[in-house]
Design a protein around this motif. Sequence first.
Motif, short mmCIF file in Angstrom:
data_model
loop_
_atom_site.label_atom_id
_atom_site.label_comp_id
_atom_site.label_asym_id
_atom_site.label_seq_id
_atom_site.Cartn_x
_atom_site.Cartn_y
_atom_site.Cartn_z
N PHE A 64 -10.04 42.73 -7.85
CA PHE A 64 -11.36 42.49 -8.41
C PHE A 64 -12.33 43.61 -8.05
CE2 PHE A 64 -15.55 40.36 -8.41
CZ PHE A 64 -15.56 39.93 -9.73
N MET A 65 -12.96 44.20 -9.10
CA MET A 65 -13.95 45.26 -8.97
C MET A 65 -13.40 46.49 -8.25
SD MET A 65 -17.54 43.21 -8.32
CE MET A 65 -18.54 44.68 -8.61
N CYS A 66 -12.09 46.69 -8.35
CA CYS A 66 -11.46 47.88 -7.78
C CYS A 66 -10.63 48.55 -8.87
CB CYS A 66 -10.57 47.54 -6.59
SG CYS A 66 -11.46 46.90 -5.17
N HIS A 67 -10.72 49.85 -8.95
CA HIS A 67 -10.01 50.59 -9.99
C HIS A 67 -8.57 50.85 -9.57
CE1 HIS A 67 -9.30 53.37 -13.27
NE2 HIS A 67 -8.92 54.29 -12.42
N ILE A 68 -7.63 50.53 -10.45
CA ILE A 68 -6.20 50.81 -10.23
C ILE A 68 -5.87 52.11 -10.96
CG2 ILE A 68 -3.84 50.01 -10.57
CD1 ILE A 68 -5.33 48.35 -8.59
N ASP A 69 -5.43 53.11 -10.19
CA ASP A 69 -5.11 54.40 -10.80
C ASP A 69 -3.78 54.38 -11.53
OD1 ASP A 69 -7.36 56.11 -9.99
OD2 ASP A 69 -6.66 55.71 -7.96
N GLY A 108 -14.04 50.31 -2.21
CA GLY A 108 -13.64 48.93 -2.45
C GLY A 108 -14.51 48.19 -3.44
N LEU A 109 -15.41 48.91 -4.13
CA LEU A 109 -16.32 48.22 -5.05
C LEU A 109 -16.72 49.17 -6.18
CD1 LEU A 109 -17.87 45.50 -5.34
CD2 LEU A 109 -19.81 46.63 -4.26
N THR A 110 -16.37 48.79 -7.41
CA THR A 110 -16.71 49.61 -8.58
C THR A 110 -17.30 48.71 -9.65
OG1 THR A 110 -14.88 51.13 -8.11
CG2 THR A 110 -15.80 51.18 -10.33
N MET A 111 -18.34 49.19 -10.33
CA MET A 111 -18.98 48.41 -11.37
C MET A 111 -19.41 49.33 -12.50
SD MET A 111 -19.66 45.25 -12.03
CE MET A 111 -20.60 44.25 -13.17
N ASN A 112 -19.02 48.98 -13.72
CA ASN A 112 -19.41 49.73 -14.90
C ASN A 112 -20.25 48.85 -15.83
OD1 ASN A 112 -17.88 51.95 -14.02
ND2 ASN A 112 -16.04 51.16 -15.00
#
Length: 798
Positions: free
Chosen positions: A210-215, A372-376
């Motif tokens: 959740f709210m983390c980007h998977i490369d 640990g936290l990404t939001m677009n």
Amino acid sequence: MTLHYIKVAFRNLWKYKVQNIISVIGLAVGLLCFSVCMYCSRFVESTNHCFDNYSRIAELNFYNEQTGDYFSGTQVALSEELRTWAMGEVEAISCMAYPRERSFLVELSSDKSLPYDLEIMEVDTLYDKVFTPQIVVGSWQTASRMPNAVIISRSTAIKIFGQVETAIGKHLTLTERLYTSPDSTPKAGGIVYTVQAVMEDIPLNNGFSFMCHIDALVINDSEGLFQSPKRNDITGARTYVLLSPQAGITDFEKQFSKRDYTYILYNQTYTVIARYIGNLSQEKGAYILGWVTGIVGTLILLVGLINFFHFLIGSFLNRTKEYAIMKMLGADWKRLFCLLLIQSLIVVFASSFLVVWGVELIGDRMDFSLPGLTMNFPSEILLKHILQYIVLLVLLCVAVCLLVSVRIRRFSIQTGIYGGQKRRGKQWGRNFMLGIQFLICWVFVALTASLFLQSGKMTETLFHTLSQEDKEAILSIPLDYSFLENKEKLEMVERFRQHAGVKDILLSDISYTHGVSGNLLMTEKGNDNSWIDINVMCVPLNFFTFMNIPMTEGRTIRTKKDLVMDEVWQKRQKRDIIGMNFYDWTSDFTICGVCAPFQTDVHNHNGGFAFTLYDSSEYVGHCYVKCYPEQQKEVIKWIETIRREVLPENIPSQVRTFQDDLYEVQALEYILKDIISFFAIVSIIITLLGVYSSITLDTERRQKEVAIRKVNGAGICSIIWLFARLYLILLVATAAIAFPLIYVVLQLWKQMYTVFFNDGILYWGSIFGGVTLLTVITIIFKILKIARINPAEVIKNE
């Protein structure tokens, strides 16, 4: 007829242009803020809905019937065992490991490779059938047959390779052994992975990251959990089932009941339960985020709507004479409804234009990414949401215009033309709406002040032995690069030291703001049960002078046998601790001194710190450089030049200060502070504009009353009090309601920290005084203007 209605609407809008501009801007700002906040709430609420089959996907969990607890994660063996069952209720069973960061040397061309740290998730070949990732380039089927196959995300492929097509066939070489790797894997890694496909980015509102980007996803991983010899000892995976369209969870769980199936894990018996991922509750913090943003957005929108509808309805009802004449000429309520609706829609569309323009203006500037936290905030989705809210607003205007039309219809022509008995309900309604605005204003102002004070308190408390100037003068330089030998790191540090502006250098195995060196010390050698609750830090000889940490007893560290404790642990013992012996797995230690407390966290109570001698010849993970303040800029340029020479081109060369590290630790508080501050400013401005509109209407309506009072001897002070007392009463009454609610919120919030700002009388008095002062400044000019009017002029105009 429609053209006539539009002309009449513009004529009335222009008549009160200032108030209408206030309504348009207030509504636009409120709608924009509401849209952004509700995007966050809808983002949380729609977790896992991003997958096509979310309504048929269920996650399996272990449940202990004796304790009533759920176990976090499952073992890989569970999915393998369930696949051997003949279950018509299930189309596929997929298992995935927890996402983890891996260090790779990525091949860009035949003669060029660069190091990257990528967030990798190991999955099995059935992930495609359950979660249906959208493949952009390449083939999932091909990847599922290849060893160490990588399916990279589109954004990561573009960031590294420039184009998605270029990524296919490129090699990623592991630069360090994983904890799940077999013993045959070298410590330096060396295992090669190949990019077989590129997929669309996994949406951030997924339940497993959740709210983390998977490369990237990895299949058939020789170093991963699925093939690891440790797979039966750990539970670092999640198991999902794709149910058949005709089956439900109840049908699926009957299979476990038939077989009386239980799972033995760590000597405890668990039953297996299934829960739809579309209904799974996310982390408590995520749902708190959803609720908080939803409430904040609603409050801001409410402030804007109150201004809009308050003036809109008031302007409609003030035109009863015009409506009475229209009625006398044969116009029915439908024509009146169309007239009012067109006027209100003009204001709504003007506000909507400003909202859309605002979204296009801010674009992706609201996007943020933290550890640990990404939001677009995609503009296209925001615009889609805004259009939905505009439709709802139009429907609300239709309802309001319909109610006003019905009410005006009940007026007789004589009452409409000559007027009737004034109704006080209208003023009570206006005052009630102003009170709501003030109530919301108190909430935002108080929260803003709290966040500013708390962030300042945290900054002051963290590493409190360093002053603010010291934290700004210390440069923080990461050296935790797996592609560099320790010898190369030390050579780089020696080059740092050559600049005349460098006062001192401190080496460490970790960044002091992101962890500790260990947490194991025992009072009895070889007895694991004798461990003590304490944080262990490996520090060099100059650590205590560099960090300005005074010694309260004994001396500092000199040898590898020495141990320094801080006062936090000493006070728990309530006795002299100098000379006490402690042990870890390899060494014996004797306490040689006690230092002042070392504060690195404000969220958890720690058991204190123990400091042992650090050997930089073994490993260097971080470097702190203390500069002479007058030469800091030159030192930064010097270090950045060296980093550009030594490090690969994709590694940022910018140098941060120690204070920047502390801001990163407090990122959530600082982000919230900025957001709530913006909302507080918006709510204050809209509220004060509402007060300005109200006081303007009051002073214009009561000019004759003021003139009579002045003739009868009333002074300026009494006239000021005549108008100002209403707003002061509203301020006091709403503060009496808001402050207790805010106090309860502060007490709940205080439980998250070990230190908290002083929310005493000065805090509440400053908030009340500040808002009151702004309100007084807003209304005083209008009141003074009417207080100085000439009674003769007013009577002559009448």
